[in-house]
Scaffold this motif. Structure first.
Motif, PDB file in Angstrom:
ATOM      1  N   LYS A   1       0.843  -1.199   0.000  1.00 33.59           N
ATOM      2  CA  LYS A   1       0.000   0.000   0.000  1.00 33.59           C
ATOM      3  C   LYS A   1       0.875   1.244   0.000  1.00 33.59           C
ATOM      4  CE  LYS A   1      -3.756  -2.234   2.557  1.00 33.59           C
ATOM      5  NZ  LYS A   1      -4.591  -2.207   3.768  1.00 33.59           N
ATOM      6  N   PRO A   2       0.436   2.340  -0.601  1.00 27.50           N
ATOM      7  CA  PRO A   2      -0.769   2.427  -1.434  1.00 27.50           C
ATOM      8  C   PRO A   2      -0.548   1.769  -2.801  1.00 27.50           C
ATOM      9  CG  PRO A   2       0.367   4.527  -1.430  1.00 27.50           C
ATOM     10  CD  PRO A   2       1.095   3.655  -0.455  1.00 27.50           C
ATOM     11  N   ALA A   3      -1.557   1.089  -3.280  1.00 33.24           N
ATOM     12  CA  ALA A   3      -1.444   0.291  -4.497  1.00 33.24           C
ATOM     13  C   ALA A   3      -1.077   1.136  -5.715  1.00 33.24           C
ATOM     14  CB  ALA A   3      -2.758  -0.448  -4.751  1.00 33.24           C
ATOM     15  N   PHE A   4      -1.521   2.410  -5.747  1.00 36.23           N
ATOM     16  CA  PHE A   4      -1.278   3.216  -6.950  1.00 36.23           C
ATOM     17  C   PHE A   4       0.211   3.549  -7.120  1.00 36.23           C
ATOM     18  CE2 PHE A   4      -1.843   6.449  -3.688  1.00 36.23           C
ATOM     19  CZ  PHE A   4      -0.878   7.390  -3.998  1.00 36.23           C
ATOM     20  N   LEU A   5       1.005   3.355  -6.061  1.00 37.64           N
ATOM     21  CA  LEU A   5       2.442   3.632  -6.173  1.00 37.64           C
ATOM     22  C   LEU A   5       3.244   2.411  -6.655  1.00 37.64           C
ATOM     23  CD1 LEU A   5       3.284   5.804  -3.028  1.00 37.64           C
ATOM     24  CD2 LEU A   5       3.181   6.510  -5.425  1.00 37.64           C
ATOM     25  N   TRP A   6       2.553   1.277  -6.879  1.00 42.99           N
ATOM     26  CA  TRP A   6       3.293   0.072  -7.278  1.00 42.99           C
ATOM     27  C   TRP A   6       4.159   0.277  -8.519  1.00 42.99           C
ATOM     28  CZ3 TRP A   6       5.831  -3.813  -5.943  1.00 42.99           C
ATOM     29  CH2 TRP A   6       6.216  -4.782  -6.865  1.00 42.99           C
ATOM     30  N   PRO A   7       3.701   0.969  -9.572  1.00 39.30           N
ATOM     31  CA  PRO A   7       4.590   1.178 -10.726  1.00 39.30           C
ATOM     32  C   PRO A   7       5.908   1.850 -10.344  1.00 39.30           C
ATOM     33  CG  PRO A   7       2.337   1.707 -11.313  1.00 39.30           C
ATOM     34  CD  PRO A   7       2.345   1.496  -9.837  1.00 39.30           C
ATOM     35  N   LYS A   8       5.853   2.762  -9.354  1.00 40.53           N
ATOM     36  CA  LYS A   8       7.086   3.414  -8.899  1.00 40.53           C
ATOM     37  C   LYS A   8       7.984   2.415  -8.174  1.00 40.53           C
ATOM     38  CE  LYS A   8       5.796   7.555 -10.231  1.00 40.53           C
ATOM     39  NZ  LYS A   8       6.483   8.274 -11.341  1.00 40.53           N
ATOM     40  N   TYR A   9       7.375   1.610  -7.275  1.00 41.47           N
ATOM     41  CA  TYR A   9       8.136   0.594  -6.564  1.00 41.47           C
ATOM     42  C   TYR A   9       8.789  -0.362  -7.562  1.00 41.47           C
ATOM     43  CZ  TYR A   9       5.261   1.970  -2.506  1.00 41.47           C
ATOM     44  OH  TYR A   9       4.635   2.653  -1.503  1.00 41.47           O
ATOM     45  N   GLU A  10       7.996  -0.757  -8.539  1.00 39.65           N
ATOM     46  CA  GLU A  10       8.471  -1.745  -9.511  1.00 39.65           C
ATOM     47  C   GLU A  10       9.688  -1.226 -10.268  1.00 39.65           C
ATOM     48  OE1 GLU A  10       6.394  -4.673 -12.780  1.00 39.65           O
ATOM     49  OE2 GLU A  10       5.722  -2.598 -12.671  1.00 39.65           O
ATOM     50  N   ALA A  11       9.663   0.037 -10.634  1.00 39.09           N
ATOM     51  CA  ALA A  11      10.772   0.627 -11.389  1.00 39.09           C
ATOM     52  C   ALA A  11      12.054   0.621 -10.561  1.00 39.09           C
ATOM     53  CB  ALA A  11      10.422   2.039 -11.820  1.00 39.09           C
ATOM     54  N   VAL A  12      11.912   0.872  -9.250  1.00 37.62           N
ATOM     55  CA  VAL A  12      13.087   0.876  -8.372  1.00 37.62           C
ATOM     56  C   VAL A  12      13.596  -0.539  -8.144  1.00 37.62           C
ATOM     57  CG1 VAL A  12      13.929   1.413  -6.058  1.00 37.62           C
ATOM     58  CG2 VAL A  12      12.416   3.009  -7.240  1.00 37.62           C
ATOM     59  N   LEU A  13      12.685  -1.453  -7.848  1.00 29.05           N
ATOM     60  CA  LEU A  13      13.090  -2.833  -7.576  1.00 29.05           C
ATOM     61  C   LEU A  13      13.723  -3.489  -8.796  1.00 29.05           C
ATOM     62  CD1 LEU A  13       9.998  -4.003  -5.498  1.00 29.05           C
ATOM     63  CD2 LEU A  13      12.287  -3.534  -4.644  1.00 29.05           C
ATOM     64  N   ALA A  14      13.280  -3.099  -9.978  1.00 30.45           N
ATOM     65  CA  ALA A  14      13.837  -3.687 -11.198  1.00 30.45           C
ATOM     66  C   ALA A  14      15.322  -3.393 -11.337  1.00 30.45           C
ATOM     67  CB  ALA A  14      13.083  -3.172 -12.425  1.00 30.45           C
ATOM     68  N   LYS A  15      15.773  -2.303 -10.725  1.00 31.28           N
ATOM     69  CA  LYS A  15      17.191  -1.952 -10.796  1.00 31.28           C
ATOM     70  C   LYS A  15      18.060  -2.990 -10.093  1.00 31.28           C
ATOM     71  CE  LYS A  15      16.489   2.054 -12.849  1.00 31.28           C
ATOM     72  NZ  LYS A  15      16.928   2.293 -14.241  1.00 31.28           N
ATOM     73  N   PHE A  16      17.457  -3.727  -9.154  1.00 31.90           N
ATOM     74  CA  PHE A  16      18.213  -4.713  -8.402  1.00 31.90           C
ATOM     75  C   PHE A  16      18.102  -6.110  -9.004  1.00 31.90           C
ATOM     76  CE2 PHE A  16      17.438  -1.266  -5.471  1.00 31.90           C
ATOM     77  CZ  PHE A  16      18.668  -1.119  -4.861  1.00 31.90           C
ATOM     78  N   ALA A  17      17.353  -6.248 -10.071  1.00 37.43           N
ATOM     79  CA  ALA A  17      17.238  -7.562 -10.698  1.00 37.43           C
ATOM     80  C   ALA A  17      18.581  -7.968 -11.286  1.00 37.43           C
ATOM     81  CB  ALA A  17      16.175  -7.529 -11.793  1.00 37.43           C
ATOM     82  N   PRO A  18      19.042  -9.193 -11.010  1.00 31.03           N
ATOM     83  CA  PRO A  18      20.337  -9.611 -11.535  1.00 31.03           C
ATOM     84  C   PRO A  18      20.280  -9.839 -13.029  1.00 31.03           C
ATOM     85  CG  PRO A  18      19.240 -11.451 -10.481  1.00 31.03           C
ATOM     86  CD  PRO A  18      18.385 -10.244 -10.222  1.00 31.03           C
ATOM     87  N   GLY A  19      21.428  -9.763 -13.668  1.00 31.83           N
ATOM     88  CA  GLY A  19      21.493 -10.015 -15.103  1.00 31.83           C
ATOM     89  C   GLY A  19      22.189  -8.895 -15.836  1.00 31.83           C
ATOM     90  N   GLY A  20      22.627  -9.199 -17.040  1.00 37.41           N
ATOM     91  CA  GLY A  20      23.323  -8.219 -17.852  1.00 37.41           C
ATOM     92  C   GLY A  20      22.379  -7.482 -18.778  1.00 37.41           C
ATOM     93  N   LYS A  21      22.942  -6.957 -19.855  1.00 34.57           N
ATOM     94  CA  LYS A  21      22.169  -6.156 -20.793  1.00 34.57           C
ATOM     95  C   LYS A  21      21.993  -6.903 -22.109  1.00 34.57           C
ATOM     96  CE  LYS A  21      23.927  -1.794 -18.887  1.00 34.57           C
ATOM     97  NZ  LYS A  21      24.688  -0.547 -19.173  1.00 34.57           N
ATOM     98  N   VAL A  22      20.782  -6.851 -22.612  1.00 33.97           N
ATOM     99  CA  VAL A  22      20.469  -7.467 -23.897  1.00 33.97           C
ATOM    100  C   VAL A  22      20.379  -6.368 -24.945  1.00 33.97           C
ATOM    101  CG1 VAL A  22      18.791  -8.811 -25.198  1.00 33.97           C
ATOM    102  CG2 VAL A  22      19.230  -9.355 -22.802  1.00 33.97           C
ATOM    103  N   ASP A  23      21.157  -6.483 -26.008  1.00 39.94           N
ATOM    104  CA  ASP A  23      21.107  -5.529 -27.107  1.00 39.94           C
ATOM    105  C   ASP A  23      20.104  -6.035 -28.131  1.00 39.94           C
ATOM    106  OD1 ASP A  23      21.449  -3.772 -29.158  1.00 39.94           O
ATOM    107  OD2 ASP A  23      23.634  -3.996 -29.311  1.00 39.94           O
ATOM    108  N   LEU A  24      18.949  -5.357 -28.208  1.00 34.29           N
ATOM    109  CA  LEU A  24      17.893  -5.812 -29.111  1.00 34.29           C
ATOM    110  C   LEU A  24      18.289  -5.678 -30.580  1.00 34.29           C
ATOM    111  CD1 LEU A  24      14.763  -4.365 -27.277  1.00 34.29           C
ATOM    112  CD2 LEU A  24      15.741  -6.658 -27.131  1.00 34.29           C
ATOM    113  N   GLY A  25      19.361  -4.911 -30.839  1.00 40.28           N
ATOM    114  CA  GLY A  25      19.807  -4.748 -32.216  1.00 40.28           C
ATOM    115  C   GLY A  25      20.764  -5.828 -32.685  1.00 40.28           C
ATOM    116  N   THR A  26      21.186  -6.690 -31.763  1.00 38.74           N
ATOM    117  CA  THR A  26      22.114  -7.762 -32.135  1.00 38.74           C
ATOM    118  C   THR A  26      21.408  -8.789 -33.000  1.00 38.74           C
ATOM    119  OG1 THR A  26      23.337  -7.479 -30.069  1.00 38.74           O
ATOM    120  CG2 THR A  26      23.651  -9.547 -31.250  1.00 38.74           C
TER     121      THR A  26
END
Length: 517
Positions: free
Chosen positions: A128-153
């Motif tokens: 809560k508050p539920a309407f802030l979830w997109p903001k939380y999600e954007a921050v938490l995504a920064k901590f997701a492990p993994g490298g970078k995918v180049d979509l142009g490859t």
């Protein structure tokens, strides 16, 4: 500063062929046969990544396919296993999921509030508050492990293959190779798979006699007509031995998916050395005995100058001997005598000291643990088998798998090199006989197939002499809490806390804490 040892008899690197590569923009050189991790360590680079949640420095732990600490970016390819991937000319290797750099990551500030980031905090904090979830999600995504995918490859070519072998052998150690040879000599069509870059298993980093035995087994397997696929993993076993196989190194494709319908599956997956849980067990410079033996014997790399070796078995004893031979000052702590490590501490880049259970403090830059093995029973589990824990041997063993799945080697017991080879040979003969019976039944039941001779043979009973089980102390956690899942930054304290909240089922515990996910 180079950490290369003088040339040794068992190394798999070719010192006459230098390879140039870059690490985070820094120009370095290695040798043909090096993995990315071994080349980095030879150049004095001990930190290869950062942990997901607390951004703690990570160094080599196992130096093989399973190493959770050495995942890197290679060019446009993310999530490359540096302990497994072979070095190639011009490789552009970099650390992933760090900002602004590997040496200084601002995310390390999370460690200051780590006591508040316990298992399940995300379930409770961001509701809560539920309407802030997109903001939380954007921050938490920064901590997701993994490298970078180049979509142009441009996409590479991926291939597939269908097979109907009599016997599939999963694992290329001494027992697996011996099983494949015996099955092929008995008339079965056999494919052997090993997820490492070369078959031979633990023999490759053992003695000269071990390596000679591995070479002889490989020669015999090739002579018997066994198809050996290295750098290949069995990813699943399904109904009626439909087996999914990923071949990662192939002449015409980046990867090949093999769909095999085997009459018999031989599981010769060996064992995986288990890290020890104690405070500071994730500091760079804390390694398993297998990592040390691989680095010294296969790649000619000196992993430290002053080591503390916690040993409870012959693998730890062998690591201590290898370190002595490499010129390392070694202190042995024998867990079989009730001694253990309570904690390790150090700088941001390297372990500097350990404290033993009796309060003794020892300065060191390398901590080696040999506290036992975990049985990789997943293929047996997929076949409906339920592994059985043996407290005397301190690990799981196969229960009663179906008749078309047979286990051999370290996953099923302990033994000398010759005993493992003998057990593998008996397993191969059994697999070939059961495959022949199954082939007869299938052919007789298949429309428009060639007529079969005689009645269906009985499925042979398993009359193999079982491997023994060596006594081993149960060593999982010391008197302090440490990291259990290096990839997800989950510690033993998180597991205790989750169990206290009621998530005491293994599956619930795993999901609530994200351990092993």
């Amino acid at each position: 500063m180079s950490h290369r040892l003088p040339a040794g008899s068992g190394e798999i690197i070719d010192r006459s062929r230098s390879i140039r590569f870059s690490w985070n923009g820094k120009k370095l050189t290695g040798f043909q046969g090096d993995t990315i991790a071994s080349a980095l360590m030879a150049n004095g680079e001990h930190i290869m990544g950062r942990s997901m949640k607390y951004k703690r420095p990570r160094g080599v732990l196992t130096a093989d396919f399973w190493d959770p600490n050495t995942t890197v970016q290679v060019g446009d390819e993310p999530n490359v296993r540096a302990g497994h991937r072979k070095l190639a000319e011009g490789m552009n290797v970099s650390a992933q999921n760090v900002w602004p750099s590997l040496k200084f990551d601002v995310g390390a500030a999370n460690g200051l509030v780590g006591r508040y980031l316990t298992a399940g905090f995300y379930y409770k904090t961001f509701m809560k508050p539920a309407f802030l979830w997109p903001k939380y999600e954007a921050v938490l995504a920064k901590f997701a492990p993994g490298g970078k995918v180049d979509l142009g490859t441009p996409h590479g070519y991926y291939d597939k293959r269908y097979m109907h072998p009599d016997v599939v052998v999963a694992g290329g150690g001494p027992a697996g190779l011996s099983a494949a040879i015996a099955a092929a000599n008995a008339g079965a069509s056999v494919i052997l798979l090993d997820h490492e870059n070369a078959a031979g298993g633990h023999l490759l980093w053992g003695s000269d006699e071990d390596r000679a035995a591995a070479a002889d087994l490989i020669t015999a397997a090739e002579a018997a007509g066994v198809e050996i696929l290295e750098n290949t993993t069995v990813t699943g076993r399904y109904e009626d031995n439909w087996i999914s196989i990923v071949q990662r190194s192939h002449d015409i494709s980046m990867e090949r998916l093999i769909k095999a319908r085997a009459k018999v599956l031989v599981v010769a997956a060996g064992t995986i050395e288990r890290p020890y849980v104690f405070a500071g067990n994730d500091i760079p410079g804390v390694m398993t005995s297998g990592a040390v033996r691989r680095l010294i014997n296969m790649y000619g790399v000196k992993p430290g100058t002053k080591a503390v070796v916690l040993t409870a078995n012959e693998s730890g004893d062998g690591a201590a001997d290898d370190l002595h031979r490499a010129g390392v000052d070694v202190t042995v702590v024998d867990a079989r005598e009730g001694k253990t490590i309570a904690s390790a501490s150090g700088s941001k880049t390297r372990v500097r000291k350990v404290e033993l259970s009796d309060g003794t403090s020892i300065e060191c830059d390398l901590v080696v643990t040999a506290v036992g093995w975990t049985a990789p029973t997943s293929l047996l589990n997929m076949a409906g088998d339920r592994p059985v824990y043996d407290p005397t041997a301190a690990r799981f063993f196969p229960g009663t798998p179906p008749d078309n799945v047979i286990a051999t080697g370290g996953i099923s017991g302990d033994g000398t090199r010759d005993e493992l080879i003998a057990h593998g040979a008996a397993t191969g003969e059994l697999a070939a006989a059961r495959a022949a019976a199954t082939r007869h039944r299938i052919q007789a039941a298949t429309a428009r197939a060639e007529a079969v001779d005689g009645s269906e043979p009985e499925l042979p009973a398993d009359n193999r002499t079982p491997l023994g089980r060596d006594a081993h102390p149960e060593l999982y956690r010391s008197s302090t809490h440490g990291i259990v899942d290096y990839s997800e930054d989950v510690g033993s304290k998180d597991l205790f806390g989750a169990a206290a909240e009621g998530f005491d089922s293994v599956e619930l515990l795993k999901r609530f804490t994200t351990a092993t996910m």
